[in-house]
Scaffold this motif. Structure first.
Motif, PDB file in Angstrom:
ATOM      1  N   GLY A   1      18.406  -2.956  -3.375  1.00 51.40           N
ATOM      2  CA  GLY A   1      18.702  -1.534  -3.253  1.00 51.40           C
ATOM      3  C   GLY A   1      18.296  -0.727  -4.463  1.00 51.40           C
ATOM      4  N   ILE A   2      17.806  -1.436  -5.499  1.00 43.18           N
ATOM      5  CA  ILE A   2      17.321  -0.747  -6.696  1.00 43.18           C
ATOM      6  C   ILE A   2      15.885  -0.269  -6.424  1.00 43.18           C
ATOM      7  N   ALA A   3      15.699   0.997  -6.439  1.00 46.33           N
ATOM      8  CA  ALA A   3      14.367   1.606  -6.240  1.00 46.33           C
ATOM      9  C   ALA A   3      13.650   1.080  -5.006  1.00 46.33           C
ATOM     10  N   PRO A   4      14.268   1.176  -3.815  1.00 46.42           N
ATOM     11  CA  PRO A   4      13.533   0.806  -2.597  1.00 46.42           C
ATOM     12  C   PRO A   4      12.364   1.767  -2.390  1.00 46.42           C
ATOM     13  N   ARG A   5      11.403   1.371  -1.591  1.00 49.80           N
ATOM     14  CA  ARG A   5      10.212   2.197  -1.408  1.00 49.80           C
ATOM     15  C   ARG A   5      10.564   3.563  -0.840  1.00 49.80           C
TER      16      ARG A   5
ATOM     17  N   ARG B   1      -2.128  -5.701  12.431  1.00 52.41           N
ATOM     18  CA  ARG B   1      -1.125  -4.827  11.813  1.00 52.41           C
ATOM     19  C   ARG B   1      -0.195  -5.665  10.960  1.00 52.41           C
ATOM     20  N   ASN B   2       0.691  -5.003  10.223  1.00 56.07           N
ATOM     21  CA  ASN B   2       1.730  -5.711   9.481  1.00 56.07           C
ATOM     22  C   ASN B   2       2.730  -6.288  10.489  1.00 56.07           C
ATOM     23  N   GLU B   3       2.890  -7.616  10.477  1.00 60.70           N
ATOM     24  CA  GLU B   3       3.689  -8.289  11.503  1.00 60.70           C
ATOM     25  C   GLU B   3       5.083  -8.693  11.016  1.00 60.70           C
ATOM     26  N   TYR B   4       5.504  -8.179   9.873  1.00 61.96           N
ATOM     27  CA  TYR B   4       6.811  -8.597   9.351  1.00 61.96           C
ATOM     28  C   TYR B   4       7.942  -8.222  10.305  1.00 61.96           C
ATOM     29  N   ASP B   5       7.861  -7.041  10.912  1.00 66.23           N
ATOM     30  CA  ASP B   5       8.925  -6.632  11.826  1.00 66.23           C
ATOM     31  C   ASP B   5       9.005  -7.556  13.034  1.00 66.23           C
ATOM     32  N   ARG B   6       7.832  -7.988  13.525  1.00 61.99           N
ATOM     33  CA  ARG B   6       7.811  -8.908  14.669  1.00 61.99           C
ATOM     34  C   ARG B   6       8.440 -10.249  14.289  1.00 61.99           C
ATOM     35  N   LEU B   7       8.143 -10.714  13.078  1.00 57.55           N
ATOM     36  CA  LEU B   7       8.743 -11.965  12.603  1.00 57.55           C
ATOM     37  C   LEU B   7      10.257 -11.855  12.576  1.00 57.55           C
TER      38      LEU B   7
ATOM     39  N   GLY C   1      12.988  -6.311   4.400  1.00 58.09           N
ATOM     40  CA  GLY C   1      12.360  -5.276   5.213  1.00 58.09           C
ATOM     41  C   GLY C   1      12.876  -3.888   4.882  1.00 58.09           C
ATOM     42  N   ALA C   2      14.174  -3.787   4.611  1.00 57.33           N
ATOM     43  CA  ALA C   2      14.756  -2.491   4.263  1.00 57.33           C
ATOM     44  C   ALA C   2      14.254  -2.004   2.913  1.00 57.33           C
ATOM     45  N   HIS C   3      14.033  -2.927   1.979  1.00 58.45           N
ATOM     46  CA  HIS C   3      13.570  -2.540   0.638  1.00 58.45           C
ATOM     47  C   HIS C   3      12.167  -1.925   0.680  1.00 58.45           C
ATOM     48  N   TYR C   4      11.263  -2.584   1.391  1.00 63.79           N
ATOM     49  CA  TYR C   4       9.877  -2.114   1.425  1.00 63.79           C
ATOM     50  C   TYR C   4       9.613  -1.142   2.569  1.00 63.79           C
ATOM     51  N   THR C   5      10.441  -1.123   3.553  1.00 59.97           N
ATOM     52  CA  THR C   5      10.321  -0.613   4.924  1.00 59.97           C
ATOM     53  C   THR C   5       9.467  -1.637   5.685  1.00 59.97           C
ATOM     54  N   TYR C   6       9.898  -1.950   6.879  1.00 55.81           N
ATOM     55  CA  TYR C   6       9.358  -3.098   7.605  1.00 55.81           C
ATOM     56  C   TYR C   6       7.837  -3.082   7.734  1.00 55.81           C
ATOM     57  N   SER C   7       7.277  -1.934   8.005  1.00 57.06           N
ATOM     58  CA  SER C   7       5.839  -1.871   8.252  1.00 57.06           C
ATOM     59  C   SER C   7       5.010  -1.993   6.982  1.00 57.06           C
ATOM     60  N   GLU C   8       5.672  -2.062   5.812  1.00 63.12           N
ATOM     61  CA  GLU C   8       4.931  -2.127   4.551  1.00 63.12           C
ATOM     62  C   GLU C   8       5.318  -3.322   3.681  1.00 63.12           C
ATOM     63  N   VAL C   9       6.034  -4.297   4.237  1.00 67.28           N
ATOM     64  CA  VAL C   9       6.362  -5.504   3.464  1.00 67.28           C
ATOM     65  C   VAL C   9       5.051  -6.203   3.092  1.00 67.28           C
ATOM     66  N   PRO C  10       4.779  -6.418   1.804  1.00 66.03           N
ATOM     67  CA  PRO C  10       3.458  -6.919   1.376  1.00 66.03           C
ATOM     68  C   PRO C  10       3.315  -8.439   1.443  1.00 66.03           C
ATOM     69  N   TYR C  11       3.696  -9.020   2.575  1.00 65.27           N
ATOM     70  CA  TYR C  11       3.612 -10.479   2.691  1.00 65.27           C
ATOM     71  C   TYR C  11       2.163 -10.965   2.595  1.00 65.27           C
ATOM     72  N   ASP C  12       1.211 -10.143   3.100  1.00 67.31           N
ATOM     73  CA  ASP C  12      -0.193 -10.555   3.054  1.00 67.31           C
ATOM     74  C   ASP C  12      -0.691 -10.594   1.612  1.00 67.31           C
ATOM     75  N   ALA C  13      -0.263  -9.634   0.796  1.00 69.59           N
ATOM     76  CA  ALA C  13      -0.645  -9.635  -0.622  1.00 69.59           C
ATOM     77  C   ALA C  13      -0.032 -10.840  -1.334  1.00 69.59           C
ATOM     78  N   TRP C  14       1.215 -11.179  -0.998  1.00 70.34           N
ATOM     79  CA  TRP C  14       1.854 -12.360  -1.598  1.00 70.34           C
ATOM     80  C   TRP C  14       1.069 -13.620  -1.231  1.00 70.34           C
ATOM     81  N   PHE C  15       0.689 -13.717   0.036  1.00 71.39           N
ATOM     82  CA  PHE C  15      -0.042 -14.897   0.506  1.00 71.39           C
ATOM     83  C   PHE C  15      -1.405 -14.991  -0.172  1.00 71.39           C
ATOM     84  N   GLN C  16      -2.060 -13.847  -0.356  1.00 80.46           N
ATOM     85  CA  GLN C  16      -3.364 -13.857  -1.020  1.00 80.46           C
ATOM     86  C   GLN C  16      -3.257 -14.291  -2.473  1.00 80.46           C
ATOM     87  N   ARG C  17      -2.184 -13.891  -3.145  1.00 79.21           N
ATOM     88  CA  ARG C  17      -2.001 -14.314  -4.541  1.00 79.21           C
ATOM     89  C   ARG C  17      -1.782 -15.826  -4.633  1.00 79.21           C
TER      90      ARG C  17
END
Length: 223
Positions: free
Chosen positions: A28-32, A108-114, A78-94
């Motif tokens: 909850g500290i500085a959510p997007r 699309r960003n599939e975090y919400d579907r997950l 999901g609430a911190h980043y907002t579901y459609s912008e969770v950067p799981y793909d960037a994490w995976f690429q790193r």
């Protein structure tokens, strides 16, 4: 003094609750988007007091509590980043140097579907125990009702999302709805929750069968 079984039963969910509150505070500290974070946590604000109030009468198993705990943590991400912008793909690429979305063909960003899928998978164990204690189903209904129970919640959640989008309009409403341009987003989300719930019940059926087989072998071997 050795703690009683009831003390141990109480301490485990209390530990999970404490860890969840810590995680929620940190996320909850500085959510997007602060307003979206508040809206996403409105459901949690209702659910946690109800679960805490009903704990002493329902006494869910440790497995069911752990499953719900895992789901709520993923929801908070999901609430911190907002579901459609969770950067799981960037994490995976790193980690791997490859794009997960590209590898799996996600448009699309599939975090919400997950998380919708995991809602069905991880909340169903608690739904099974709740029904067993409050309205014990018999026969085939023991397997059908937990799934329809979870599906009904999924429908209610999609209706809440729609009402929020209507109420708040573009911006906050769009972020909370999270369709990402997919006109069938609500239907797909509900279908994934149903699939997760069905798989949870299949896993339960397999586990029950294995336990019965193990018990039969023990009885056959006998003293």
């Amino acid at each position: 003094m050795v703690p009683s079984d009831s003390d141990s039963d109480w301490r485990f969910p209390a530990l999970l609750l404490g860890l969840f509150l810590i995680a929620t505070s940190l996320l909850g500290i500085a959510p997007r988007y602060r307003q979206d974070w508040l809206l996403e946590n409105a459901v949690v604000l209702v659910a946690l007091p109800l679960l805490t109030y009903g704990w002493h009468r329902l006494r869910f198993s440790r497995g069911a509590c752990m499953a719900l705990f895992a789901f709520l943590l993923l929801h908070e991400v999901g609430a911190h980043y907002t579901y459609s912008e969770v950067p799981y793909d960037a994490w995976f690429q790193r980690l791997t140097g490859h794009s997960l979305d590209r590898l799996l063909g996600f448009p699309r960003n599939e975090y919400d579907r997950l998380v919708h899928f995991l809602y069905g998978l991880l909340v169903t164990p608690m739904a099974v125990e709740l029904l067993d204690r409050r309205a014990p189903p018999r026969g085939i209904w023991r397997w059908i009702l937990p799934v329809t129970f979870v599906m009904s919640h999924s429908v209610v959640y999609e209706l809440v999302e729609w009402l929020a989008a209507v109420q708040f309009g573009n911006g906050l409403g769009t972020a909370y709805l999270g369709t990402q341009g997919d006109p069938w987003d609500a239907q797909k989300d509900m279908a994934l929750a149903a699939l997760g719930s069905v798989l949870a019940m299949v896993a339960k059926a397999i586990g029950d069968a294995l336990r019965r087989e193990r018990d039969c072998r023990r009885q056959a071997s006998g003293p």
